[in-house]
Design an enzyme around this catalytic site. Structure first.
Site, PDB file in Angstrom:
ATOM      1  N   GLU A  94       0.833  -1.211   0.000  1.00 31.68           N
ATOM      2  CA  GLU A  94       0.000   0.000   0.000  1.00 31.68           C
ATOM      3  C   GLU A  94       0.859   1.248   0.000  1.00 31.68           C
ATOM      4  OE1 GLU A  94      -3.106  -2.157   3.055  1.00 31.68           O
ATOM      5  OE2 GLU A  94      -2.137  -0.289   3.613  1.00 31.68           O
ATOM      6  N   CYS A 107       2.987   8.375   1.937  1.00 30.35           N
ATOM      7  CA  CYS A 107       3.373   7.370   2.926  1.00 30.35           C
ATOM      8  C   CYS A 107       3.631   6.081   2.141  1.00 30.35           C
ATOM      9  CB  CYS A 107       2.243   7.199   3.935  1.00 30.35           C
ATOM     10  SG  CYS A 107       2.580   5.888   5.114  1.00 30.35           S
ATOM     11  N   CYS A 114       5.500  -7.830   7.053  1.00 26.10           N
ATOM     12  CA  CYS A 114       6.496  -7.362   8.023  1.00 26.10           C
ATOM     13  C   CYS A 114       6.880  -8.527   8.927  1.00 26.10           C
ATOM     14  CB  CYS A 114       5.922  -6.221   8.858  1.00 26.10           C
ATOM     15  SG  CYS A 114       7.172  -5.449   9.916  1.00 26.10           S
ATOM     16  N   CYS A 118       4.024  -6.044  15.876  1.00 27.66           N
ATOM     17  CA  CYS A 118       3.313  -5.039  16.681  1.00 27.66           C
ATOM     18  C   CYS A 118       1.834  -5.443  16.788  1.00 27.66           C
ATOM     19  CB  CYS A 118       3.442  -3.669  16.040  1.00 27.66           C
ATOM     20  SG  CYS A 118       5.162  -3.211  15.763  1.00 27.66           S
ATOM     21  N   CYS A 121      -1.013  -3.504  14.715  1.00 27.12           N
ATOM     22  CA  CYS A 121      -0.796  -3.214  13.302  1.00 27.12           C
ATOM     23  C   CYS A 121      -1.362  -4.304  12.405  1.00 27.12           C
ATOM     24  CB  CYS A 121       0.703  -3.054  13.064  1.00 27.12           C
ATOM     25  SG  CYS A 121       1.147  -2.945  11.335  1.00 27.12           S
ATOM     26  N   CYS A 339      -2.221   1.461   8.174  1.00 28.04           N
ATOM     27  CA  CYS A 339      -1.252   0.618   7.465  1.00 28.04           C
ATOM     28  C   CYS A 339      -1.624  -0.861   7.496  1.00 28.04           C
ATOM     29  CB  CYS A 339       0.098   0.856   8.129  1.00 28.04           C
ATOM     30  SG  CYS A 339       1.280  -0.411   7.885  1.00 28.04           S
TER      31      CYS A 339
END
Ligand code: SF4
Length: 355
Positions: A94, A107, A114, A118, A121, A339
């Site tokens: 994205e 952004c 990832c 976290c 997220c 995100c």
């Protein structure tokens, strides 16, 4: 016989010049091609209009031009534009255009998924599949620059590496992309308009300082208390606050650049007096500012943004301690611009590769 063609954008300017020399063509043609690829962003060899037909055919024989594609776009009522970006191998990341009255910020993502975890997220639910290449990062920026010109009649003004992925875990490609973004033969943007946002990897923060980078640094802090930070960002066990603090001191000593701390306040997690006091104390040891960010809730999460009273208490305490603080309202809530949310929806139900 079918021969596989090379991605021409993987070549440096010198390599392009050498390619032409090897084919008995003056080296400056290589510089012209480099400009077409990076400054003018052409998507095919036909667009290189100062090259003769013979030279364009020569390039076509050996190379292809790979580009990202905006798979689809969502526009929020607040003007935010979220892009689902299809990469060379059809994986999706994205990128988001965030407009305000004075600026347009891109952004961008640095990894597909990832490897960090976290808890707040949406990207964390997508396992890291691969790092983005420098040109895939660069293309997100140029695509948003074009959208900014088209919809807001002004060029892109700022870039934040706050999309999917941990940029410092794809350090070389992020730096190579920034090099092209800031180079006069690329986008020619000032490095001070770029911010790399990290979850806080001490070793890489020191490396950036040693490498003399000129862009800004933001750290997703979310708590200045070790046990709370570990709950929110479990990898923080490996990179404790004490080590992060030393790395940031090193950063400031070498770059003289203040640090931005990104901070979300969640109900029942970091909404107590001790949390506020710990943040004030943490910020007092280095020139820094705090960017309080409104939480954009993700699917299947019980985490909730804290009340306005708690946000006000943070702002009051930080201001009293003369620490600069801004409160950023969430953008693009109606299009799930937090995100990872869009890519999560796209990959939902599809086979996702593992690390
Ligand atoms: S917040 Fe950033 S570092 Fe953490 S899981 Fe999400 S993308 Fe990765």
């Amino acid at each position: 016989m079918e021969t596989s063609k090379k991605d021409i954008r993987a070549l440096s300017k010198e390599e392009l010049q050498n390619f032409f020399l090897e084919h008995k063509v003056p080296a400056f043609k290589g510089s012209q091609v480099y400009q077409w690829l990076w400054q003018k962003g052409v998507h095919d060899f036909e667009g290189m209009t100062n090259l003769s037909l013979v030279h364009r055919e020569l390039l076509k024989q050996y190379f292809e031009i790979k580009h990202i594609n905006i798979d689809f776009q969502q526009r929020s009522s607040d003007g935010t534009i979220k892009n689902a970006v299809k990469l060379h191998d059809d994986l999706v990341v994205e990128s988001v255009l965030i407009p305000t009255s004075k600026r347009t910020t891109a952004c961008v993502s640095s990894q597909v998924g990832c490897s960090l975890d976290c808890t707040f997220c949406a990207t964390a639910a997508l396992k890291r599949m691969r790092n983005l290449k420098a040109d895939e990062i660069y293309d997100q920026v140029t695509a948003i620059d074009q959208q900014s010109r088209l919809y807001y009649h002004r060029p892109l003004s700022n870039i934040v590496f706050m999309g999917m992925g941990e940029p410092l875990m794809n350090y070389n490609n992020v730096l190579a992309a920034i090099d092209k973004i800031t180079h006069p033969e690329g986008l020619g943007m000032a490095a001070k308009r770029i911010t790399v946002s990290t979850s806080g990897i001490p070793k890489m923060i020191r490396k950036m300082a040693d490498d003399g980078v000129k862009f800004g640094l933001a750290v997703s802090l979310h708590s200045a208390r070790q046990e709370i930070r570990e709950r929110l960002m479990p990898f923080a066990k490996k990179f404790p606050l004490s080590e992060l603090s030393e790395a940031l001191t090193y950063w400031y000593k070498h770059t003289k650049k203040a640090i931005t701390f990104e901070y979300v306040i969640w109900e029942g997690i970091n909404d107590q007096k001790e949390d506020i006091q710990a943040l004030v104390k943490w910020c007092q040891h280095l020139p820094s500012k705090v960017n309080l960010i409104q939480y954009n809730a993700i699917d299947n999460s019980s985490m909730k943004q804290a009340s306005n009273d708690v946000v006000d208490a943070y702002i009051t305490a930080l201001t009293r301690a003369r620490i600069k603080v801004t409160y950023r309202r969430s953008r693009g809530e109606d299009i799930a611009a937090a995100c990872g949310q869009l890519a999560n929806k796209i990959t939902d139900g599809k086979d996702t590769a593992n690390d």
